[in-house]
Design a protein around this motif. Structure first.
Motif, PDB file in Angstrom:
ATOM      1  N   UNK A 283       0.870  -1.188   0.196  1.00 50.57           N
ATOM      2  CA  UNK A 283       0.011   0.118  -0.099  1.00 50.57           C
ATOM      3  C   UNK A 283       0.916   1.133  -0.034  1.00 50.57           C
ATOM      4  N   UNK A 284       2.152   1.069   0.262  1.00 52.21           N
ATOM      5  CA  UNK A 284       3.025   2.239   0.146  1.00 52.21           C
ATOM      6  C   UNK A 284       3.040   3.483  -1.010  1.00 52.21           C
ATOM      7  N   UNK A 285       2.610   2.727  -2.140  1.00 52.81           N
ATOM      8  CA  UNK A 285       2.533   3.581  -3.251  1.00 52.81           C
ATOM      9  C   UNK A 285       1.228   3.950  -3.924  1.00 52.81           C
ATOM     10  N   UNK A 286       0.316   3.558  -3.108  1.00 55.82           N
ATOM     11  CA  UNK A 286      -1.209   3.990  -3.617  1.00 55.82           C
ATOM     12  C   UNK A 286      -1.505   5.342  -3.318  1.00 55.82           C
ATOM     13  N   UNK A 287      -1.288   6.040  -4.329  1.00 57.30           N
ATOM     14  CA  UNK A 287      -1.672   7.646  -4.264  1.00 57.30           C
ATOM     15  C   UNK A 287      -2.877   7.776  -4.333  1.00 57.30           C
ATOM     16  N   UNK A 288      -3.415   9.158  -4.167  1.00 61.82           N
ATOM     17  CA  UNK A 288      -4.802   9.492  -4.223  1.00 61.82           C
ATOM     18  C   UNK A 288      -5.088   9.724  -5.568  1.00 61.82           C
TER      19      UNK A 288
END
Length: 359
Positions: A283-288
């Motif tokens: 989930x670290x790079x699940x941006x808005x």
């Protein structure tokens, strides 16, 4: 010929119905009509004179007013002849050298902090946020603080239930002895116990609300933050989970203490071991920009996220939850805020989480 130059520290975020212009130097943001976005885009490629030629007399007045507004707000400046090339584009690269920036831990006995002490040093953790279920004495606070006396930590924030011993003398004693704690929040108090003009070395808050870690995840204008570090993180990573670790009351190591998936228990493995487990960083790079509804919201780079409580409506190809945060009552398509808990569209998810908390 005159040209409009947008300052490189101005970020224009287009939403479905409005735009947000963020001044990353002054740390302020303002909402404007969607049509201003089109004007700004035109100003990037055409001179002011050429743009005005494309509009009828009545529309030209609106264009001039928009340019005057941009100049009044100091979002840019006018040059003669050509654009000023001394203002290169701002890089939004986000760099966090520490392996983990924050730990959020839920405890009822501060002795569990011994289990993470060495990992804090190894991972270069900057901030430790503690949600304590029991009422803490002066000695308890001092013991927590002393455990990290020579730590790499920048500081500790503690949320603790209020009790009758917390008075001005209590706080003054903490002020004289604590070194690592930078924020104290006492919750569940009927009224503010005292008003002091003293300046403490830590921030001090009293809340009537019963604050637990499950109180987290609320999306509200008062929690929005316009600063370059937060914005650049949100552009590149998940603003809630990137380089963060959570530990729940049972000692389970998670991305967030409120999330279901865990990667071992602090009583059995170290944080370093949990960190390298498959799936921990998913989930670290699940941006808005990758989250449903949020990707169309003008607030997406100054807002926080929540993957623990979502509307549970969408998943990506990896099976990761990319649904809108449950505790957000904003609709970017109408530009209106409503009480999220009363929305009929959220009741299925609300019911799910209520049942989950009972388990």
């Amino acid at each position: 010929m005159t040209y409009f130059n947008l300052f490189s520290n101005i970020l224009v975020t287009k939403g479905a119905s409005r735009i947000l212009i963020s001044d990353l130097q002054r740390n302020t943001s303002g909402l404007y009509p969607l049509e201003l976005y089109e004007v700004i885009e035109e100003l990037k490629n055409k001179s002011v004179n050429d743009i005005l030629k494309d509009y009828e007399a009545e529309s030209r007045q609106f264009i001039r007013e928009y340019i005057d507004l941009l100049l009044e707000k100091e979002y840019g400046f006018i040059t003669d002849g050509d654009w000023d090339r001394n203002f290169p584009a701002l890089s939004y690269t986000f760099y966090e050298p520490n392996e983990i920036s924050n730990i959020f831990i839920e405890i009822d006995d501060h002795s569990v902090l011994d289990r993470i002490k060495q990992s804090v040093e190894n991972l270069g953790v900057k901030h430790l946020v503690i949600y304590c279920h029991k009422k803490l004495s002066i000695k308890d606070f001092q013991n927590i603080d002393s455990q990290f006396k020579d730590s790499v930590l920048n500081g500790i924030e503690i949320f603790s239930p209020f009790h009758d011993e917390v008075d001005e003398n209590f706080i003054n004693s903490l002020n004289q002895t604590l070194n690592r704690v930078y924020s104290l929040v006492f919750h569940s108090c009927a009224k503010v116990p005292f008003r002091s003009r003293d300046t403490f070395r830590f921030s001090l808050q009293f809340s009537r609300d019963h604050l637990t870690i499950s109180s987290c995840g609320k999306v509200n204008l008062k929690y929005f933050s316009t600063n370059f570090s937060k914005v650049s993180e949100a552009v590149n990573h998940n603003s809630c989970l990137y380089k963060k670790i959570g530990i729940d009351l049972s000692g389970n190591i998670k991305n967030c203490p409120l999330m279901a998936d865990h990667f071992g228990n602090i009583h059995d493995i170290s944080l370093e071991e949990a960190l390298i487990k498959p799936g921990f960083k998913d989930y670290w790079n699940i941006t808005k920009d990758k989250i449903e509804v949020c990707k169309d919201c003008e607030f997406r780079y100054i807002c926080t996220d929540c993957r623990a409580y979502t509307e549970r409506t969408h998943q990506n190809h990896q099976g990761l939850d990319i649904s809108k945060p449950l505790k957000c009552g904003y609709d970017p398509y109408t530009g209106k805020w409503e009480a999220w808990s009363k929305s009929p569209l959220k009741q299925k998810a609300v019911h799910f989480y209520r049942q989950q908390l009972k388990m």
